[in-house]
Design a protein around this motif. Sequence first.
Motif, PDB file in Angstrom:
ATOM      1  N   ASN A   4     -26.994  23.328 -18.563  1.00 24.38           N
ATOM      2  CA  ASN A   4     -25.858  22.409 -18.387  1.00 24.38           C
ATOM      3  C   ASN A   4     -25.407  21.810 -19.718  1.00 24.38           C
ATOM      4  O   ASN A   4     -24.204  21.674 -19.980  1.00 24.38           O
ATOM      5  CB  ASN A   4     -26.227  21.295 -17.403  1.00 24.38           C
ATOM      6  N   ASN A   5     -26.379  21.446 -20.543  1.00 27.02           N
ATOM      7  CA  ASN A   5     -26.049  20.901 -21.863  1.00 27.02           C
ATOM      8  C   ASN A   5     -25.368  21.950 -22.734  1.00 27.02           C
ATOM      9  O   ASN A   5     -24.450  21.629 -23.505  1.00 27.02           O
ATOM     10  CB  ASN A   5     -27.303  20.377 -22.558  1.00 27.02           C
ATOM     11  N   LEU A   6     -25.809  23.197 -22.624  1.00 28.28           N
ATOM     12  CA  LEU A   6     -25.206  24.277 -23.400  1.00 28.28           C
ATOM     13  C   LEU A   6     -23.755  24.487 -22.982  1.00 28.28           C
ATOM     14  O   LEU A   6     -22.859  24.642 -23.824  1.00 28.28           O
ATOM     15  CB  LEU A   6     -26.005  25.562 -23.210  1.00 28.28           C
ATOM     16  N   ILE A   7     -23.514  24.475 -21.668  1.00 20.91           N
ATOM     17  CA  ILE A   7     -22.151  24.632 -21.174  1.00 20.91           C
ATOM     18  C   ILE A   7     -21.273  23.474 -21.646  1.00 20.91           C
ATOM     19  O   ILE A   7     -20.144  23.671 -22.100  1.00 20.91           O
ATOM     20  CB  ILE A   7     -22.144  24.724 -19.629  1.00 20.91           C
ATOM     21  N   GLN A   8     -21.811  22.252 -21.559  1.00 21.91           N
ATOM     22  CA  GLN A   8     -21.039  21.079 -21.957  1.00 21.91           C
ATOM     23  C   GLN A   8     -20.735  21.099 -23.447  1.00 21.91           C
ATOM     24  O   GLN A   8     -19.608  20.811 -23.871  1.00 21.91           O
ATOM     25  CB  GLN A   8     -21.794  19.801 -21.588  1.00 21.91           C
ATOM     26  N   SER A   9     -21.727  21.443 -24.260  1.00 20.84           N
ATOM     27  CA  SER A   9     -21.500  21.481 -25.702  1.00 20.84           C
ATOM     28  C   SER A   9     -20.526  22.597 -26.071  1.00 20.84           C
ATOM     29  O   SER A   9     -19.730  22.453 -27.015  1.00 20.84           O
ATOM     30  CB  SER A   9     -22.824  21.664 -26.455  1.00 20.84           C
ATOM     31  N   THR A  10     -20.559  23.703 -25.330  1.00 15.30           N
ATOM     32  CA  THR A  10     -19.588  24.777 -25.564  1.00 15.30           C
ATOM     33  C   THR A  10     -18.177  24.309 -25.252  1.00 15.30           C
ATOM     34  O   THR A  10     -17.235  24.605 -25.986  1.00 15.30           O
ATOM     35  CB  THR A  10     -19.932  25.999 -24.696  1.00 15.30           C
ATOM     36  N   ASN A  11     -18.020  23.552 -24.181  1.00 11.69           N
ATOM     37  CA  ASN A  11     -16.709  23.005 -23.844  1.00 11.69           C
ATOM     38  C   ASN A  11     -16.229  21.985 -24.872  1.00 11.69           C
ATOM     39  O   ASN A  11     -15.034  21.905 -25.164  1.00 11.69           O
ATOM     40  CB  ASN A  11     -16.751  22.358 -22.447  1.00 11.69           C
ATOM     41  N   VAL A  12     -17.165  21.219 -25.406  1.00 13.99           N
ATOM     42  CA  VAL A  12     -16.813  20.274 -26.479  1.00 13.99           C
ATOM     43  C   VAL A  12     -16.251  21.036 -27.678  1.00 13.99           C
ATOM     44  O   VAL A  12     -15.207  20.672 -28.239  1.00 13.99           O
ATOM     45  CB  VAL A  12     -18.038  19.430 -26.891  1.00 13.99           C
TER      46      VAL A  12
END
Length: 418
Positions: A4-12
């Motif tokens: 989830n953190n990886l997905i969120q940081s990718t979106n950032v």
Amino acid sequence: MNLNNLIQSTNVLFLLLGAIMIFAMHAGFAFLEVGSVRRKNQINALVKILTDWAVSTVVYFLVGFPISYGISFIKPANELMATDMGFSLVRFFFLLTFAACIPAIISGGIAERAKFWPQVIAGAVFAGVLYPFFESLIWGQNSAVFQGFIKSIGGAEFSDYAGSVVVHSFGGWLALPAILILGARKGRYSKTKSNPIPISNVPFLALGSWILAVGWFGFNVMSAQNLGDISGLVAINSLFAMVGGILVALVISKNDPVFIHNGALAGLVAVCAGSNLYHPLAAFVVGGIASIIFVKGFTIETEVFKVDDVLGVFVLHGLVGSWGGIASGIFTHKIFGGLGGLSFISQLLGTFSAIAVALVGGSLVYLVIDKTFGFRMSASDEELGSDLSTHSLEAYPEESLGVMNSLDTYQENNLNVV
């Protein structure tokens, strides 16, 4: 780092790259204006765009974004990062680039005769209050009520994927009252004829168009606002609308470089609203019609109605942006190969709501500014040019210095001869 953190940081990162691309477009606004005004007003064009960007950043952060989306950043930094790894902050940056387009659009219409600080104040009001209010109705916290009203009449919500109406039409219609209140530049019109004022630098104008065109793919594609919703269709539709605008302008303007470079922008302005739903060939047609609207509309605006809109921003953004909102209610239909789902009536209602808010709000703000601070430069300052009268500097000081040195040398030679 979990998934989830990886997905969120990718979106950032995705949204940050989009924000940076649109931020770069402001250099395009600047050079488009620099090339279109006279040499004595080039510095002013550069400083206006940069100052408006800085002021827009502050007011949109403190006031505008909370109006639009109900999110305040007046809290400790650890709380800002606690839930979404700073995605809301980057989303602010991304949407700031849209808000800051409003004063940048207006700048080109009022060039060469508007006072510097009054326009900065107007830009702050627009980026901090008026634009966020309308943004909240279409994309933000008040959209459920407003979009529900439109859907009850038209059968579907008003759709503006990347801002043909919310950004461009709104900015262009805001510019119109300012242009009319200011009046024409000195010498632009006489009682019997129009006296076009030559632009200073076509290469700079072309550079501005190119920068805007490249950044526009961030403007449109990154409007997905997360990597999972990115659409190659948006990118290709943007490309085809731009090309349609170029080719049509090439033909109907008889190879005029100014119209050709603005034709590209007209196509891009128009495609924003429905870029996620058009077939590429339909986008080409929408962009081509947008170019016709700009070329013919600018001529009618300046030569028939004698409205001195220096860069044609009312037509390029106001009229063409409105066309983009309405066109998406037509050419996204499945009969034209599009994905469908839009209502022509809803697109019409949303577009005219932007026009109404912009005209009323823009007229009030500029009338107050004109009556309090004064909006137009003095005749002597206008004659001198805003570079010297406002910034105490010339864009090409070495040329003036060269003239003075040549005069000194001439006088010395004459004295020696005597």
